[in-house]
Design a protein around this motif. Structure first.
Motif, mmCIF file in Angstrom:
data_model
loop_
_atom_site.group_PDB
_atom_site.id
_atom_site.type_symbol
_atom_site.label_atom_id
_atom_site.label_comp_id
_atom_site.label_asym_id
_atom_site.label_seq_id
_atom_site.Cartn_x
_atom_site.Cartn_y
_atom_site.Cartn_z
ATOM 1 N N ILE A 155 0.858 -1.178 0.000
ATOM 2 C CA ILE A 155 0.000 0.000 0.000
ATOM 3 C C ILE A 155 0.900 1.236 0.000
ATOM 4 C CG2 ILE A 155 -1.815 1.234 1.249
ATOM 5 C CD1 ILE A 155 -2.536 -1.454 2.549
ATOM 6 N N CYS A 214 -6.026 5.086 4.534
ATOM 7 C CA CYS A 214 -4.601 5.409 4.553
ATOM 8 C C CYS A 214 -4.367 6.860 4.947
ATOM 9 C CB CYS A 214 -3.982 5.138 3.181
ATOM 10 S SG CYS A 214 -4.166 3.417 2.651
ATOM 11 N N GLY A 224 -6.708 8.671 1.302
ATOM 12 C CA GLY A 224 -7.376 7.775 0.372
ATOM 13 C C GLY A 224 -7.902 6.531 1.061
ATOM 14 N N ARG A 280 -8.718 2.858 0.111
ATOM 15 C CA ARG A 280 -8.409 1.945 -0.982
ATOM 16 C C ARG A 280 -9.208 0.658 -0.844
ATOM 17 N NH1 ARG A 280 -4.052 5.183 -0.301
ATOM 18 N NH2 ARG A 280 -2.822 5.687 -2.165
ATOM 19 N N TYR A 301 -9.412 -3.250 -2.396
ATOM 20 C CA TYR A 301 -8.701 -4.287 -3.140
ATOM 21 C C TYR A 301 -9.618 -5.491 -3.316
ATOM 22 C CZ TYR A 301 -4.553 -1.550 -1.964
ATOM 23 O OH TYR A 301 -3.639 -0.533 -1.827
ATOM 24 N N LEU A 325 -6.199 -3.719 -7.162
ATOM 25 C CA LEU A 325 -6.802 -2.469 -6.700
ATOM 26 C C LEU A 325 -8.087 -2.213 -7.477
ATOM 27 C CD1 LEU A 325 -6.554 0.083 -4.920
ATOM 28 C CD2 LEU A 325 -5.337 1.162 -6.833
ATOM 29 N N TRP A 334 -10.581 0.367 -6.493
ATOM 30 C CA TRP A 334 -10.790 1.810 -6.582
ATOM 31 C C TRP A 334 -10.124 2.522 -5.409
ATOM 32 C CZ3 TRP A 334 -13.323 3.045 -2.152
ATOM 33 C CH2 TRP A 334 -14.307 2.189 -1.655
ATOM 34 N N ILE A 335 -9.935 3.828 -5.575
ATOM 35 C CA ILE A 335 -9.442 4.701 -4.509
ATOM 36 C C ILE A 335 -10.422 5.854 -4.381
ATOM 37 C CG2 ILE A 335 -7.562 6.155 -3.665
ATOM 38 C CD1 ILE A 335 -5.670 4.656 -5.471
ATOM 39 N N SER A 336 -10.823 6.157 -3.160
ATOM 40 C CA SER A 336 -11.723 7.277 -2.917
ATOM 41 C C SER A 336 -10.998 8.301 -2.052
ATOM 42 C CB SER A 336 -12.999 6.807 -2.218
ATOM 43 O OG SER A 336 -13.889 7.885 -2.024
ATOM 44 N N ASP A 337 -10.894 9.515 -2.554
ATOM 45 C CA ASP A 337 -10.200 10.580 -1.834
ATOM 46 C C ASP A 337 -11.175 11.227 -0.851
ATOM 47 O OD1 ASP A 337 -8.389 12.407 -0.983
ATOM 48 O OD2 ASP A 337 -8.494 13.688 -2.765
ATOM 49 N N GLY A 368 -16.671 3.501 -5.133
ATOM 50 C CA GLY A 368 -16.036 4.379 -4.160
ATOM 51 C C GLY A 368 -16.502 5.812 -4.214
#
Length: 658
Positions: A146, A165, A169, A171, A173, A180, A182-185, A216
């Motif tokens: 990560i 994190c 973000g 994350r 998985y 991965l 998606w990533i959501s800010d 996400g």
């Protein structure tokens, strides 16, 4: 019709706690369990910061097994077996029934957060930023790095493994291959993530957010104020709690507020939902709320901030101040009693527990029982059950003393003029035989006196605590208590009892022990109050062997050379040195007089100490020892004096010390 049925179920009233009497069922010293337990049926698995994992029987709080890793533990998680990690980077798979280590895996980085279980395996993240996936046999399925520091352990939802994190973000998985998704800010995650159907709930600073599990994206966001410290959900509602001491219920569809409730002062809070109720931990203790309306159903002060409150089959487990508490509904042990009495027990004016006594009819007389709980510093339960005739003369008796994992059982029987008594402890059995006449168990003495209208002046009694027969002289006369007429009885030396003519005990007072037992309603007797007179050492902590009379540990920042006389234990690590010095009595203690003489610290020949010893010197050796113990317990406040070592004379004069 199906929709109508579902709506009816969702809107149905949750059974009220008002009809139940909840109390402290047990508590035990655990040394700060950092994470909520994993529970299965009547067993809870708890890991402590000291490096132990316990399987506890929820009914009594007794350890079924204990596993010690020696390092701070993270977990546990439960799915077919018990998973825990430690700061040494080890992940353990333990057998749930025995605690046997099935496998150990060495990981890259510390395991500071609990593993998460879900199809098709177990997932754990390390401080080095590695997310691992294992199957039940401990085989590694995949791992990914990560690119940021994990803020909490992973959460499993809808085939995804979610990790918040430090870069803001969240994350996701793929649980099958670690890809991965998606990533959501979302910003820094301060609570969650928590699975809620096709949504993921998270607290981000002062915001409550719901993310779509599929991509996400933010489904809705609502500012609550304070810092969101906990989140959970039901089928149609999302719940959050903030550091400002407010609990919120939001509509799952759009985040619209449904209700909010103040649950305490500012601080760190946690929240869990189960069975239409919300279980909240906070700086003052634990609280149960109705998830439908938000009203407070029950609450308990723990004297220290509660780290978590976890619902289990018998109530709610709470961690606070190094102790593990189980609060839950009281289950009566009596069935169709002829009479029963409830009382609270106070020491120096402070409530330290309760007593319940009752009698049930038997073919030859009565079965008389008593159950006493002392929660002053730990949790000790003392229970006795006696078979008596109609005037409460003893036939047989059985009882037990239980505290944490320690159990002492007693049995006694009167037969042909003999009292046969037996006490059993860990690997110890003590048997005594006495020539006696008719005996009354001490906890049924007042009921026995009432049978003959309190005409007896002397009664042969079985002291159930010491399991020895004693003769008690009784002096009685009329008196009043709280403005109500009653009888006052002087029993033996220094025990005063107020009772009704029926034999119901209203109050017991022991001036020498500063202990009072006062009749109160059942709910008042069972009401928990945090102890205000803590002892120095918790009563459920194992003490070192009695022969070890002195131990001193010295730590040096660098190695030094010391001559050894066989009483030193030296350990060296990372340039430092620790020396442990132990002074012990010899194995042969048949002539211990030279170890009991006066010293600089024990002034046994000082006039003040001699005067007190003379005052306590009546009776046989056992009675003298008991008098000395009672006097110290009543007059000396237990206290560690790190700044100055107090001698025996200073302890006597100041009324404090060890």
């Amino acid at each position: 019709m199906l929709l109508f049925a579902l709506i009816s179920l969702l809107l149905a009233e949750v059974p009220s706690l008002a009809d139940e009497i909840w109390t402290l069922l047990w508590r035990r010293w655990m040394g700060t369990p950092l994470w909520p337990p994993a529970a299965s049926g009547d067993t809870a698995f708890v890991a402590s910061a000291g490096g132990e994992v316990y399987a506890l029987k929820l009914k009594e709080g007794v350890a079924i097994w204990k596993f010690k890793a020696g390092r701070m533990m993270a977990g546990p998680a439960l799915e077919g077996m018990v998973y825990v990690g430690d700061v040494g980077g080890n992940l353990y798979g333990l057998e749930g029934t025995s605690g046997k280590v099935l496998w150990v895996r060495s990981l890259w980085g510390e395991v500071r957060f609990p593993p998460a279980c879900g199809s098709p395996g177990t997932y754990v993240v390390t401080g080095a930023g590695i997310l691992y996936a294992f199957d039940r046999k401990g085989n590694e399925r995949w791992r990914v790095r990560i690119p940021s520091i994990p803020l909490s352990g992973p959460a499993v939802a809808g085939g995804l493994v979610l990790v918040p994190c430090s870069d803001g973000g969240l994350r996701a998985y793929d649980a099958e291959d670690g890809r991965l998704a998606w990533i959501s800010d979302v910003g820094k995650v301060t609570a969650g993530p928590s699975s809620a159907g096709d949504l993921v709930l998270a607290g981000c600073g002062g915001y409550a957010k719901a993310l779509r599990l599929g991509d996400g994206g933010v489904a809705w966001s609502r500012f609550l104020g304070g810092r969101v410290t906990g989140t959970t959900s039901s089928a149609v509602e999302a719940f959050f709690v903030t550091s400002a001491g407010w609990a919120y219920c939001l509509d799952m569809a759009d985040g619209r507020p449904v209700w909010k409730e103040k649950v305490g002062p500012s601080g760190d809070y946690g929240i869990t939902a189960s069975g239409g109720r919300l279980y909240i931990s906070g700086p003052e203790g634990a609280t149960i709320l109705s998830s439908r309306r938000g009203e407070i159903l029950r609450g308990w002060s723990t004297g220290e901030p509660a780290r978590w409150a976890q619902p289990v089959s018998r109530g709610v487990l709470v961690s606070a101040g190094g102790f593990l508490y189980l609060f839950g509904p009281f289950t009566p042990r009596s069935h169709n009693p002829v009479w029963q009495e409830w009382a609270e027990v106070r020491y120096k004016g402070v409530k330290v527990g309760y007593r319940h006594a009752w009698a049930e009819e038997d073919s030859t007389g009565f079965v008389v029982s008593t159950d006493e709980v002392n929660w002053q510093n730990g949790f000790r339960r003392t229970s006795f059950r006696a078979l008596t005739d109609s005037s409460y003369m003893l036939g047989e008796l059985e009882g037990e003393y239980r505290e944490a994992d320690q159990l002492l059982t007693v049995e006694a029987k009167v037969d042909s003029g003999l009292l046969i008594a037996e006490r059993r402890g860990p690997e110890v059995v003590l048997r005594d035989t006495f020539e006696v006449g008719p005996l009354v168990p001490s906890f049924a003495l007042i009921r026995h006196l009432a049978v003959d209208s309190f005409s007896d002046s002397a009664v042969r009694v079985l002291d159930v605590r010491r399991l020895v027969p004693v003769e008690e002289r009784i002096f009685s006369g009329p008196d009043t208590l709280d403005g109500v007429g009653c009888l006052r009885l002087e029993v033996g030396d220094g025990l005063t009892v107020w009772a009704e003519g029926s034999g119901r005990t209203l109050r017991v007072w022991s001036p020498s022990l500063k202990e009072e037992i006062r009749s109160v309603p059942q709910e008042e007797a069972l009401a928990w109050e945090p102890p205000e007179i803590p002892l120095t050492v918790p009563l459920d902590v194992e003490l070192p062997p009695f022969r070890k009379v002195g131990e001193l540990t010295l730590r040096f920042p660098y190695p030094v050379e010391l001559p050894s006389n066989g009483r030193q234990k030296v350990q060296r690590a990372k340039g430092c040195m620790e020396v442990k010095l132990t002074q012990s009595l010899p194995e042969d203690t048949t002539s211990p007089r030279r170890y009991l003489g006066p010293t600089v610290f024990l002034q046994t020949e000082h006039p003040e100490i001699l005067k007190l010893a003379e005052k306590l010197s009546e009776g046989d050796p056992e009675e003298r020892a008991r008098r000395a113990l009672d006097w110290v317990y009543s007059h000396i406040r237990p206290e560690e004096t790190a700044a100055k070592f107090l001698t025996a004379l200073e302890v006597l004069r100041e009324g404090r010390g060890t």
